[in-house]
Design a protein around this motif. Structure first.
Motif, PDB file in Angstrom:
ATOM      1  N   SER A 125      48.383 -21.160 -10.646  1.00  0.00           N
ATOM      2  CA  SER A 125      48.229 -21.811  -9.229  1.00  0.00           C
ATOM      3  C   SER A 125      47.288 -22.863  -9.274  1.00  0.00           C
ATOM      4  O   SER A 125      47.344 -23.663  -8.278  1.00  0.00           O
ATOM      5  N   GLY A 126      46.515 -22.970 -10.149  1.00  0.00           N
ATOM      6  CA  GLY A 126      45.384 -24.204 -10.388  1.00  0.00           C
ATOM      7  C   GLY A 126      44.394 -24.187  -9.292  1.00  0.00           C
ATOM      8  O   GLY A 126      43.786 -25.056  -8.640  1.00  0.00           O
ATOM      9  N   GLN A 127      44.151 -22.810  -8.841  1.00  0.00           N
ATOM     10  CA  GLN A 127      43.065 -22.693  -7.609  1.00  0.00           C
ATOM     11  C   GLN A 127      42.086 -21.617  -8.206  1.00  0.00           C
ATOM     12  O   GLN A 127      42.330 -20.585  -8.748  1.00  0.00           O
ATOM     13  N   PRO A 128      40.868 -21.585  -7.519  1.00  0.00           N
ATOM     14  CA  PRO A 128      39.994 -20.517  -7.795  1.00  0.00           C
ATOM     15  C   PRO A 128      40.360 -19.239  -7.219  1.00  0.00           C
ATOM     16  O   PRO A 128      41.219 -19.297  -6.190  1.00  0.00           O
ATOM     17  N   THR A 129      39.954 -18.283  -7.714  1.00  0.00           N
ATOM     18  CA  THR A 129      40.397 -16.772  -7.147  1.00  0.00           C
ATOM     19  C   THR A 129      39.406 -16.408  -6.187  1.00  0.00           C
ATOM     20  O   THR A 129      39.938 -15.477  -5.082  1.00  0.00           O
ATOM     21  N   GLY A 130      38.433 -16.842  -5.709  1.00  0.00           N
ATOM     22  CA  GLY A 130      37.238 -16.503  -4.867  1.00  0.00           C
ATOM     23  C   GLY A 130      36.478 -15.189  -5.479  1.00  0.00           C
ATOM     24  O   GLY A 130      35.788 -14.814  -4.941  1.00  0.00           O
ATOM     25  N   LEU A 131      36.776 -15.007  -6.615  1.00  0.00           N
ATOM     26  CA  LEU A 131      36.097 -13.667  -7.431  1.00  0.00           C
ATOM     27  C   LEU A 131      35.362 -14.252  -8.402  1.00  0.00           C
ATOM     28  O   LEU A 131      35.353 -15.311  -8.921  1.00  0.00           O
ATOM     29  N   LEU A 132      34.232 -13.580  -8.814  1.00  0.00           N
ATOM     30  CA  LEU A 132      33.422 -13.638  -9.842  1.00  0.00           C
ATOM     31  C   LEU A 132      33.918 -13.513 -11.333  1.00  0.00           C
ATOM     32  O   LEU A 132      34.740 -12.533 -11.234  1.00  0.00           O
ATOM     33  N   ASP A 133      33.545 -14.211 -12.506  1.00  0.00           N
ATOM     34  CA  ASP A 133      33.914 -13.951 -13.689  1.00  0.00           C
ATOM     35  C   ASP A 133      32.807 -13.210 -14.487  1.00  0.00           C
ATOM     36  O   ASP A 133      32.921 -12.412 -15.152  1.00  0.00           O
ATOM     37  N   SER A 134      31.535 -13.980 -14.124  1.00  0.00           N
ATOM     38  CA  SER A 134      30.428 -13.409 -14.807  1.00  0.00           C
ATOM     39  C   SER A 134      29.254 -14.003 -14.332  1.00  0.00           C
ATOM     40  O   SER A 134      29.023 -15.065 -14.213  1.00  0.00           O
ATOM     41  N   THR A 135      28.127 -13.230 -14.306  1.00  0.00           N
ATOM     42  CA  THR A 135      26.721 -13.506 -13.843  1.00  0.00           C
ATOM     43  C   THR A 135      25.952 -13.068 -14.919  1.00  0.00           C
ATOM     44  O   THR A 135      24.456 -12.692 -14.567  1.00  0.00           O
ATOM     45  N   GLY A 136      26.135 -13.106 -16.168  1.00  0.00           N
ATOM     46  CA  GLY A 136      25.485 -12.515 -17.350  1.00  0.00           C
ATOM     47  C   GLY A 136      26.035 -11.181 -17.818  1.00  0.00           C
ATOM     48  O   GLY A 136      27.011 -10.961 -17.263  1.00  0.00           O
ATOM     49  N   VAL A 137      25.638 -11.096 -19.141  1.00  0.00           N
ATOM     50  CA  VAL A 137      26.326 -10.135 -19.901  1.00  0.00           C
ATOM     51  C   VAL A 137      25.280  -8.761 -19.820  1.00  0.00           C
ATOM     52  O   VAL A 137      24.301  -9.280 -20.407  1.00  0.00           O
ATOM     53  N   PHE A 138      25.733  -7.657 -19.611  1.00  0.00           N
ATOM     54  CA  PHE A 138      24.356  -6.484 -19.614  1.00  0.00           C
ATOM     55  C   PHE A 138      25.237  -5.437 -20.265  1.00  0.00           C
ATOM     56  O   PHE A 138      26.514  -5.261 -20.624  1.00  0.00           O
ATOM     57  N   THR A 139      24.272  -4.171 -20.340  1.00  0.00           N
ATOM     58  CA  THR A 139      24.721  -3.095 -20.928  1.00  0.00           C
ATOM     59  C   THR A 139      24.686  -1.858 -19.868  1.00  0.00           C
ATOM     60  O   THR A 139      23.736  -1.712 -19.223  1.00  0.00           O
ATOM     61  N   LYS A 140      25.786  -0.932 -19.988  1.00  0.00           N
ATOM     62  CA  LYS A 140      25.386   0.256 -18.973  1.00  0.00           C
ATOM     63  C   LYS A 140      24.341   1.033 -19.707  1.00  0.00           C
ATOM     64  O   LYS A 140      24.089   0.959 -20.843  1.00  0.00           O
ATOM     65  N   TRP A 141      23.811   2.174 -18.942  1.00  0.00           N
ATOM     66  CA  TRP A 141      22.888   2.972 -19.475  1.00  0.00           C
ATOM     67  C   TRP A 141      23.278   3.457 -20.707  1.00  0.00           C
ATOM     68  O   TRP A 141      22.520   4.124 -21.682  1.00  0.00           O
ATOM     69  N   TYR A 142      24.592   3.956 -21.070  1.00  0.00           N
ATOM     70  CA  TYR A 142      25.358   4.438 -22.112  1.00  0.00           C
ATOM     71  C   TYR A 142      25.510   3.598 -23.387  1.00  0.00           C
ATOM     72  O   TYR A 142      26.123   4.128 -24.236  1.00  0.00           O
ATOM     73  N   GLY A 143      25.470   2.106 -22.880  1.00  0.00           N
ATOM     74  CA  GLY A 143      25.494   1.438 -24.246  1.00  0.00           C
ATOM     75  C   GLY A 143      26.640   0.458 -24.025  1.00  0.00           C
ATOM     76  O   GLY A 143      26.711  -0.647 -24.783  1.00  0.00           O
ATOM     77  N   ARG A 144      27.574   0.304 -23.117  1.00  0.00           N
ATOM     78  CA  ARG A 144      28.772  -0.502 -23.105  1.00  0.00           C
ATOM     79  C   ARG A 144      28.380  -1.675 -22.576  1.00  0.00           C
ATOM     80  O   ARG A 144      27.670  -1.938 -21.550  1.00  0.00           O
ATOM     81  N   TRP A 145      28.717  -2.696 -23.123  1.00  0.00           N
ATOM     82  CA  TRP A 145      28.466  -4.258 -22.667  1.00  0.00           C
ATOM     83  C   TRP A 145      29.717  -4.562 -21.663  1.00  0.00           C
ATOM     84  O   TRP A 145      30.720  -4.179 -21.830  1.00  0.00           O
ATOM     85  N   TYR A 146      29.214  -5.603 -20.586  1.00  0.00           N
ATOM     86  CA  TYR A 146      30.115  -5.813 -19.746  1.00  0.00           C
ATOM     87  C   TYR A 146      29.632  -7.309 -18.833  1.00  0.00           C
ATOM     88  O   TYR A 146      28.080  -7.267 -19.143  1.00  0.00           O
ATOM     89  N   ASP A 147      30.394  -7.805 -18.383  1.00  0.00           N
ATOM     90  CA  ASP A 147      30.138  -8.877 -17.687  1.00  0.00           C
ATOM     91  C   ASP A 147      29.826  -8.502 -15.963  1.00  0.00           C
ATOM     92  O   ASP A 147      30.841  -8.187 -15.551  1.00  0.00           O
ATOM     93  N   ARG A 148      28.689  -8.794 -15.696  1.00  0.00           N
ATOM     94  CA  ARG A 148      28.112  -8.384 -14.522  1.00  0.00           C
ATOM     95  C   ARG A 148      29.140  -8.886 -13.487  1.00  0.00           C
ATOM     96  O   ARG A 148      29.145 -10.325 -13.513  1.00  0.00           O
TER      97      ARG A 148
END
Length: 274
Positions: A125-148
């Motif tokens: 659509s050529g438009q922003p979604t209004g959603l975030l994509d990433s505010t840094g990359v972190f790990t869960k307490w059990y070790g999985r990496w994810y984009d916050r």
């Protein structure tokens, strides 16, 4: 200190590259050199068209993978570059983003690389979604990496600068001296074993192990397309297999108990194609 080089790896990215380069042209930062490395596009003419334009370095190769193509770009420009921005062709920085990121690195010599606040963008659509994509990359307490915050409504959360474990490689500005310190044999910045996916996390882990800080700067903003994030089934099986394999490789390179789940996920994708 200015950004000397922007490295963009393309692969069938004709639909988004023009918007990306227009965003770079609109930057308030000083002029930069853009290294376009095409990794196996079906028709690389859209990239080759820039080869005669000033300020561009163009190289077209077979599909050698995202990591190796970025390494090729790095090897071509590293002698002249003080700062290197690794930028996805489907990422569109706001006009002041490079200047702000450069100024921060100039004022903070202990920081090896920075990332910004990535906002979702719908290429169709050529438009922003209004959603975030990433505010840094972190790990869960059990070790999985994810984009916050990925896929979350942008309600102004995480507006403070902070040290983070990793940043998304869609917009990753790094100091040359830091990259040189952690480079792998063959002058590879990104581990070439990671064909695609997770290579940004692995690089950030090496930088942190070498004593460099990694910082999330909320005032550095870019829109980023990530077309398959809301529908994993729409992602080709081969790409899902590469993602699962690289996740497993990441936890082997940098041990985590999450490797057990990563192994099960890889087996499920490989054997059941799920």
């Amino acid at each position: 200190m200015a950004v000397n080089t922007v490295i963009i790896v393309t692969h069938n990215a004709e639909a988004v590259l023009g918007r990306c380069l227009a965003a770079l042209a609109a930057q308030t930062a000083p002029s930069v050199v853009v290294a376009l490395i095409d990794s196996g596009s079906e028709d690389a003419g859209y990239v080759q068209a820039y080869s005669q334009q000033p300020g561009f370095i163009v190289r077209c190769t077979d599909n050698i993978g995202f990591s190796q193509a970025n390494n090729l770009g790095w090897q071509m420009v590293r002698q002249e570059a003080e700062l290197v921005l690794f930028l996805n062709p489907d990422a569109f920085p706001a006009s002041e983003s490079l200047e702000r990121a450069c100024a921060f690195l100039a004022a903070n010599p202990a920081v090896g690389c920075v990332g910004g606040r990535l906002l979702g963008f719908d290429a169709a659509s050529g438009q922003p979604t209004g959603l975030l994509d990433s505010t840094g990359v972190f790990t869960k307490w059990y070790g999985r990496w994810y984009d916050r915050d990925q896929g979350q409504p942008d309600s102004g959360q995480h507006r403070e600068q902070e040290d983070v474990p990793a940043v998304c490689g869609a917009f990753l500005l790094a100091r040359r001296t830091a990259l040189e310190q952690v480079a792998l044999p063959g002058d590879a910045v990104f581990d070439p074993a990671f064909f695609l996916y997770k290579e940004d996390i692995e690089l950030c882990l090496r930088l942190r192990q070498a004593g460099w800080k990694i910082v999330y700067l909320p005032e550095v903003v870019a829109h980023h397309c990530r077309g398959w994030q809301n529908d994993r089934k729409a992602m080709p099986v081969q790409m899902r297999l590469i993602a699962a394999k690289n996740e497993l490789l990441l936890y082997r390179r940098h041990p985590s108990p999450y490797i057990l789940w990563a192994l099960l996920k890889y087996a499920a994708v490989r054997c059941l194609q799920i």
